[in-house]
Design an enzyme around this catalytic site. Structure first.
Site, PDB file in Angstrom:
ATOM      1  N   ASP A   1      -9.309 -30.561 -14.675  1.00 20.01           N
ATOM      2  CA  ASP A   1      -9.237 -30.814 -16.023  1.00 20.01           C
ATOM      3  C   ASP A   1      -7.825 -31.348 -16.939  1.00 20.01           C
ATOM      4  O   ASP A   1      -7.327 -30.771 -15.441  1.00 20.01           O
ATOM      5  CB  ASP A   1     -10.338 -30.010 -16.445  1.00 20.01           C
ATOM      6  CG  ASP A   1      -9.752 -28.867 -17.337  1.00 20.01           C
ATOM      7  OD1 ASP A   1      -8.141 -28.935 -16.648  1.00 20.01           O
ATOM      8  OD2 ASP A   1     -10.238 -28.239 -17.924  1.00 20.01           O
TER       9      ASP A   1
ATOM     10  N   CYS B   1      -8.270 -25.253 -14.528  1.00 20.56           N
ATOM     11  CA  CYS B   1      -8.448 -25.679 -15.168  1.00 20.56           C
ATOM     12  C   CYS B   1      -7.584 -24.579 -15.932  1.00 20.56           C
ATOM     13  O   CYS B   1      -6.315 -24.449 -15.666  1.00 20.56           O
ATOM     14  CB  CYS B   1     -10.175 -25.688 -16.194  1.00 20.56           C
ATOM     15  SG  CYS B   1     -10.545 -23.654 -16.068  1.00 20.56           S
TER      16      CYS B   1
ATOM     17  N   THR C   1      -7.415 -21.700 -17.968  1.00 22.89           N
ATOM     18  CA  THR C   1      -7.991 -20.815 -17.134  1.00 22.89           C
ATOM     19  C   THR C   1      -8.157 -20.261 -15.823  1.00 22.89           C
ATOM     20  O   THR C   1      -8.042 -19.323 -15.203  1.00 22.89           O
ATOM     21  CB  THR C   1      -8.789 -19.886 -18.308  1.00 22.89           C
ATOM     22  OG1 THR C   1      -9.654 -20.864 -18.175  1.00 22.89           O
ATOM     23  CG2 THR C   1      -8.163 -19.733 -19.430  1.00 22.89           C
TER      24      THR C   1
ATOM     25  N   HIS D   1     -13.516 -10.898   1.903  1.00 18.24           N
ATOM     26  CA  HIS D   1     -14.822 -10.181   2.220  1.00 18.24           C
ATOM     27  C   HIS D   1     -15.650 -10.881   1.280  1.00 18.24           C
ATOM     28  O   HIS D   1     -16.419 -10.969   1.274  1.00 18.24           O
ATOM     29  CB  HIS D   1     -14.004  -9.411   0.936  1.00 18.24           C
ATOM     30  CG  HIS D   1     -13.524  -8.154   1.645  1.00 18.24           C
ATOM     31  ND1 HIS D   1     -13.254  -6.964   0.915  1.00 18.24           N
ATOM     32  CD2 HIS D   1     -12.337  -8.073   3.203  1.00 18.24           C
ATOM     33  CE1 HIS D   1     -12.202  -5.851   2.246  1.00 18.24           C
ATOM     34  NE2 HIS D   1     -12.213  -6.764   3.235  1.00 18.24           N
TER      35      HIS D   1
ATOM     36  N   HIS E   1     -18.961  -6.553   5.759  1.00 12.94           N
ATOM     37  CA  HIS E   1     -18.804  -8.391   4.481  1.00 12.94           C
ATOM     38  C   HIS E   1     -19.704  -9.829   4.753  1.00 12.94           C
ATOM     39  O   HIS E   1     -20.914  -9.938   4.008  1.00 12.94           O
ATOM     40  CB  HIS E   1     -17.490  -9.186   4.455  1.00 12.94           C
ATOM     41  CG  HIS E   1     -16.122  -7.697   4.406  1.00 12.94           C
ATOM     42  ND1 HIS E   1     -16.087  -7.626   3.435  1.00 12.94           N
ATOM     43  CD2 HIS E   1     -15.245  -7.232   5.672  1.00 12.94           C
ATOM     44  CE1 HIS E   1     -15.264  -6.285   3.519  1.00 12.94           C
ATOM     45  NE2 HIS E   1     -14.955  -6.254   4.469  1.00 12.94           N
TER      46      HIS E   1
HETATM   47  C1  RB5 Z   1      -9.682 -26.677 -21.759  1.00 13.49           C
HETATM   48  O1  RB5 Z   1      -8.857 -27.076 -23.257  1.00 13.49           O
HETATM   49  C2  RB5 Z   1     -10.107 -25.444 -21.734  1.00 13.49           C
HETATM   50  O2  RB5 Z   1     -10.767 -24.991 -22.116  1.00 13.49           O
HETATM   51  C3  RB5 Z   1     -10.560 -25.092 -20.582  1.00 13.49           C
HETATM   52  O3  RB5 Z   1      -9.249 -26.252 -19.284  1.00 13.49           O
HETATM   53  C4  RB5 Z   1     -10.851 -24.248 -19.823  1.00 13.49           C
HETATM   54  O4  RB5 Z   1      -9.557 -23.143 -19.466  1.00 13.49           O
HETATM   55  C5  RB5 Z   1     -11.118 -23.577 -19.599  1.00 13.49           C
HETATM   56  O5  RB5 Z   1     -11.875 -22.683 -19.066  1.00 13.49           O
END
Ligand code: RB5
Length: 150
Positions: free
Chosen positions: A7, A64, A66, A97, A132
């Site tokens: 994203d 994304c 995070t 694993h 595993h």
């Molecule tokens: C987008 O703002 C953010 O929420 C997305 O990139 C991600 O971190 C969601 O888990």
């Protein structure tokens, strides 16, 4: 073939990963997004998850902000084992694993340099069998609803 998706929050990392794959001559398919304009991460998670589970691509990489939301979305697709990785050890062990088939990373958490290094480790680490294999088989049973414990 590696499936790539992100994203807006992971766009910087996927660009760095693409550069690495180009340099190494590793083939990939891009599923978007293609800019930092705000989009919904489940769309890209789903596209990459389907490409991997339907056999078009052997492994996937999703980024994304995070790495978390996009991994949660991908893991809803049957057959996906997506792992958020934040260090070298995790990049290696999730292949060895957990037989992870999708690497997830966060553009607001790690550097582009880290993302390239984790990608390199992930793509070059084999799956270990034995115990595993048994544990990954249990993951599949949980997914299928056939797992039972005493
Ligand atoms: C987008 O703002 C953010 O929420 C997305 O990139 C991600 O971190 C969601 O888990």
């Amino acid at each position: 073939m590696i499936a790539l998706g992100c994203d807006h929050g992971g766009y910087n990392l996927i660009c760095a990963v693409k550069k690495y794959l180009d340099e190494k001559g590793i083939a990939y398919k891009e599923f978007g997004t293609f800019s930092e304009d705000s989009v919904d991460y489940p769309i890209y998670a789903y596209k990459v998850a389907k490409a991997v589970t339907e056999g078009d691509c052997e492994l996937g990489i999703l980024c994304c902000g995070t790495g978390i939301g996009i991994s949660m979305a991908a893991n809803k697709v049957k057959g996906v084992r997506a792992a958020v990785v934040n260090n070298d050890f995790g990049a290696e062990m999730t292949r060895r694993h957990n037989h992870a088939n999708i690497l997830c990373m966060g553009g607001r958490v790690i550097s582009e340099e880290d993302a390239v290094r984790f990608t390199d480790i992930f793509l070059n680490t084999p799956e270990e069998g034995g115990r595993h294999d048994n544990r990954v088989a249990m993951l599949k049973q949980i997914e299928d609803g056939t797992f039972s414990v005493e």
